[in-house]
Design an enzyme around this catalytic site. Structure first.
Site, PDB file in Angstrom:
ATOM      1  N   VAL A  17     -18.363  -7.914 -17.242  1.00 41.13           N
ATOM      2  CA  VAL A  17     -19.737  -7.560 -16.898  1.00 41.13           C
ATOM      3  C   VAL A  17     -20.350  -6.589 -17.351  1.00 41.13           C
ATOM      4  CG1 VAL A  17     -21.189  -7.264 -14.641  1.00 41.13           C
ATOM      5  CG2 VAL A  17     -19.363  -8.958 -14.711  1.00 41.13           C
ATOM      6  N   GLY A  18     -19.833  -5.682 -17.179  1.00 45.18           N
ATOM      7  CA  GLY A  18     -20.566  -4.270 -17.696  1.00 45.18           C
ATOM      8  C   GLY A  18     -20.896  -4.202 -19.254  1.00 45.18           C
ATOM      9  N   ARG A  43      -9.667   0.039 -24.278  1.00 40.50           N
ATOM     10  CA  ARG A  43     -10.856  -0.883 -24.271  1.00 40.50           C
ATOM     11  C   ARG A  43     -12.323  -0.242 -24.965  1.00 40.50           C
ATOM     12  NH1 ARG A  43     -11.990  -4.735 -18.913  1.00 40.50           N
ATOM     13  NH2 ARG A  43     -11.632  -6.435 -20.148  1.00 40.50           N
ATOM     14  N   THR A 136     -18.945  -7.546  -7.415  1.00 39.05           N
ATOM     15  CA  THR A 136     -19.141  -8.458  -6.168  1.00 39.05           C
ATOM     16  C   THR A 136     -18.184  -7.671  -5.361  1.00 39.05           C
ATOM     17  OG1 THR A 136     -19.297 -10.187  -7.902  1.00 39.05           O
ATOM     18  CG2 THR A 136     -18.504 -10.755  -5.550  1.00 39.05           C
ATOM     19  N   GLU A 172     -24.255  -9.575  -9.874  1.00 39.63           N
ATOM     20  CA  GLU A 172     -24.374 -10.316 -11.303  1.00 39.63           C
ATOM     21  C   GLU A 172     -24.003 -11.623 -11.262  1.00 39.63           C
ATOM     22  OE1 GLU A 172     -26.117  -9.324 -14.081  1.00 39.63           O
ATOM     23  OE2 GLU A 172     -25.607 -11.297 -14.471  1.00 39.63           O
ATOM     24  N   ASN A 231     -21.250 -17.995  -5.288  1.00 41.23           N
ATOM     25  CA  ASN A 231     -19.811 -18.528  -5.766  1.00 41.23           C
ATOM     26  C   ASN A 231     -19.344 -19.635  -5.085  1.00 41.23           C
ATOM     27  OD1 ASN A 231     -20.177 -16.833  -8.121  1.00 41.23           O
ATOM     28  ND2 ASN A 231     -18.462 -15.574  -7.714  1.00 41.23           N
ATOM     29  N   CYS A 283     -13.065 -15.070 -10.468  1.00 43.05           N
ATOM     30  CA  CYS A 283     -13.994 -14.557  -9.278  1.00 43.05           C
ATOM     31  C   CYS A 283     -13.955 -15.596  -8.204  1.00 43.05           C
ATOM     32  CB  CYS A 283     -15.298 -14.405  -9.898  1.00 43.05           C
ATOM     33  SG  CYS A 283     -15.568 -12.662 -10.606  1.00 43.05           S
ATOM     34  N   PHE A 345      -9.615 -19.958 -19.432  1.00 44.15           N
ATOM     35  CA  PHE A 345     -10.011 -20.898 -17.927  1.00 44.15           C
ATOM     36  C   PHE A 345     -11.090 -21.793 -18.214  1.00 44.15           C
ATOM     37  CE2 PHE A 345     -13.965 -18.964 -15.931  1.00 44.15           C
ATOM     38  CZ  PHE A 345     -13.974 -17.846 -16.662  1.00 44.15           C
TER      39      PHE A 345
END
Ligand code: NAD
Ligand code: UGA
Length: 474
Positions: A17-18, A43, A136, A172, A231, A283, A345
């Site tokens: 996300v970031g 990272r 979240t 988000e 979600n 999520c 996924f």
């Protein structure tokens, strides 16, 4: 706050996300300096790598944006204290997994990373800072963040007498694989908060590319709960269609036809009605479990049971696929060569978190199969981590199967007993099954858990075919 202006933004958490979210903000707001910070040095190094193929995240369109803005107004850094200090707005975009131990284990969110981020902000921020929850979070988390931040000001030793904070929730809604598209053209942007002035500052940022009619503002708790609810609703649709897929398989109905007919109803809509091996991703499961936990906390047990069923159905769908594979291969896969097509996924991401492939492969390994795994974007190192097993496991455990990573699908399928499509990568739609039928061992099987293969193409071959929601081809 009269002279307050947003010039610098910091985002804590350089993840799925970031990274993409800040890249798009930097692209759309050249007047802002945006820095993404993370405790994970590897990272950050990958985000700073000159080889854009080496970025930690694969997301269509991301590379192009990074090459435009990185080093200009977008930066990746491990200097967390410095960046927080210099920023007017700090996004918290850290991981929020399900707790694995202690109270609430298996359901509640582990807020350890959010809390440590809030403590870092409390310690290093200077002047007025708007803190934005991007992760979240369980409803009422803003209260926790607020308490941590306000306590830092109350502290008598605090030298920054002008230090003030306000907190916003800005969940988000991007989906992996389409993150850039979703960020550049969102269905909506949601901002929850109590302080109208701060809401306006964040709104102004988004208004650089999002119409104001798409920017919704609510109170903090509605914003936090809306994210979990969105979600839960999306996941519920998948479990609903997956439940129908099993009915289709025994009745002769075709799930694609049913989805289409149902989705044509404008009240229902056509999205999120594809049957598959069960939803994966980092999520859906954790957010529903969190909703279940919230309901239980407020003693709303019927509501907890209602949402938990979405997950139970998902687990059932996932499990029944590996059972079915064993059953179709004469009840045993021991020493049989099975090629797994796709490990992420979903298509267009290298993310494997909660991928249905993990449990399918584990089940088949437990039954002694020799597995070959192919994925266009997932690296073998990641698969090894997910399976928690090294290559050639068989040597270590007698009954256990073995697995290997393959880069050439056709070569992998030589003498294979079965192919299993787990991820709907576009390249798997183009496979030449006539050619493949000549190299597989007979009787050969194709199990298509995404129903992406044209049944007529398989009918021309000697391959036996099963697809989700359609069953076996007669
Ligand atoms: P992620 O695991 O990919 O990234 C989180 C990053 O935060 C990691 O790199 C970690 O090292 C870093 N981090 C943790 N604590 C830190 C600290 N104290 N200081 C600095 N860095 C720290 O997670 P993600 O997929 O980006 O998800 C982040 C949040 O966004 C979660 O709450 C998730 O539910 C939510 N979300 C995810 C998606 C998605 O598609 N992945 C979409 C919408 C919302
Ligand atoms: C999902 C939501 O779509 C995002 O809006 C949300 O921001 C995000 O979760 C989050 O909070 O993390 P994501 O998990 O990245 O996004 O991807 P989805 O497209 O939702 O797919 C999730 C899973 O459901 C995948 O395994 C996918 O294959 C499966 N799926 C999706 C189906 O089986 N059928 C469908 O019709 C759609």
């Amino acid at each position: 706050m009269e002279s307050f202006k947003i010039k610098k933004i910091c985002c804590i958490g350089a993840g799925y996300v970031g990274g993409p979210t800040m890249a798009v903000i930097a692209e759309k707001c050249p007047h802002l300096k945006v820095t993404v910070v993370d405790i994970n040095e590897e990272r950050i190094d990958e985000w700073n790598s000159s080889d854009l193929e080496n970025m930690p995240i694969f997301e269509p369109g991301l590379k192009e944006i990074i090459s435009k803005v990185r080093g200009k107004n977008l930066f990746f850094s491990t200097q967390i204290a410095k960046e927080i200090k210099e920023s007017d707005m700090v996004f918290i975009s850290v991981n929020t997994p399900t707790k694995t131990e202690g109270f609430g284990a298996g359901y509640a969110i582990d807020l350890k990373w959010v809390e440590s981020s809030a403590r870092q902000v409390a310690k290093y921020a200077q002047g007025h800072t708007i803190v934005v929850e991007k992760s979240t979070l369980p409803v009422k988390t803003a209260e926790v963040i607020k308490e941590i931040l306000l306590n830092s000001i109350k502290n008598k030793n605090c030298k920054d007498y002008d230090k003030t904070f306000s907190i916003l929730s800005n969940p988000e809604f991007l989906a992996e694989g389409t993150a850039i598209q979703n960020l550049q053209n969102p269905d909506r942007v949601l901002i929850g908060g109590e302080d109208q002035e701060s809401i306006n500052y964040l709104k102004e940022i988004y208004m650089n590319w999002v119409k104001s009619t798409k920017i919704l503002t609510t109170n903090l708790w509605s914003s936090e709960l809306s994210k979990l609810t969105a979600n839960a609703f999306l996941a519920q649709r998948i479990s609903s269609i997956n439940s129908i897929s099993a009915i289709c398989e025994v009745t002769g109905a075709e799930v694609g036809e049913v989805s289409k007919a149902v989705g044509f109803d404008s009240r229902i809509g056509s999205e999120f009605l594809s049957a598959g091996p069960g939803f994966g991703g980092s999520c859906f499961k954790k957010d529903i479990l969190n909703l279940v936990y919230l309901a239980k906390f407020y003693r709303l047990n019927e509501i907890a049971d209602y949402w938990e069923q979405v997950i139970k159905l998902n687990n059932w769908q996932n499990r029944r696929i590996s059972q079915l594979i064993v059953e179709k291969l004469f009840g045993t896969v021991s020493l049989k060569k099975i090629v797994i097509l796709g490990f992420s996924f979903k298509a267009n991401t290298n993310d494997t978190r909660e991928s249905p492939a993990i449990s399918i492969v584990n089940d088949l390994l437990e039954n002694g199969a020799e597995i070959k795994i192919h994925d266009p974007k997932v690296k073998s190192k990641q698969i090894m981590k997910d399976l928690n097993l090294s290559f050639n496991t068989k040597e270590k455990r007698k009954e256990f199967g073995s697995w290997d990573y393959v880069s050439d699908v056709y070569k992998a399928l030589e003498n294979a007993d079965a192919a299993v499509i787990v991820t709907e990568w576009p390249e798997y739609k183009k496979l030449d099954w006539l050619k493949i039928s000549e190299i597989m061992r007979n009787p050969a099987w194709l199990f298509d858990t995404r129903s992406i293969t044209e049944p007529s193409a398989i009918k021309e071959t000697s391959i036996n075919y099963w697809s989700v929601g359609n069953g076996s081809l007669e």
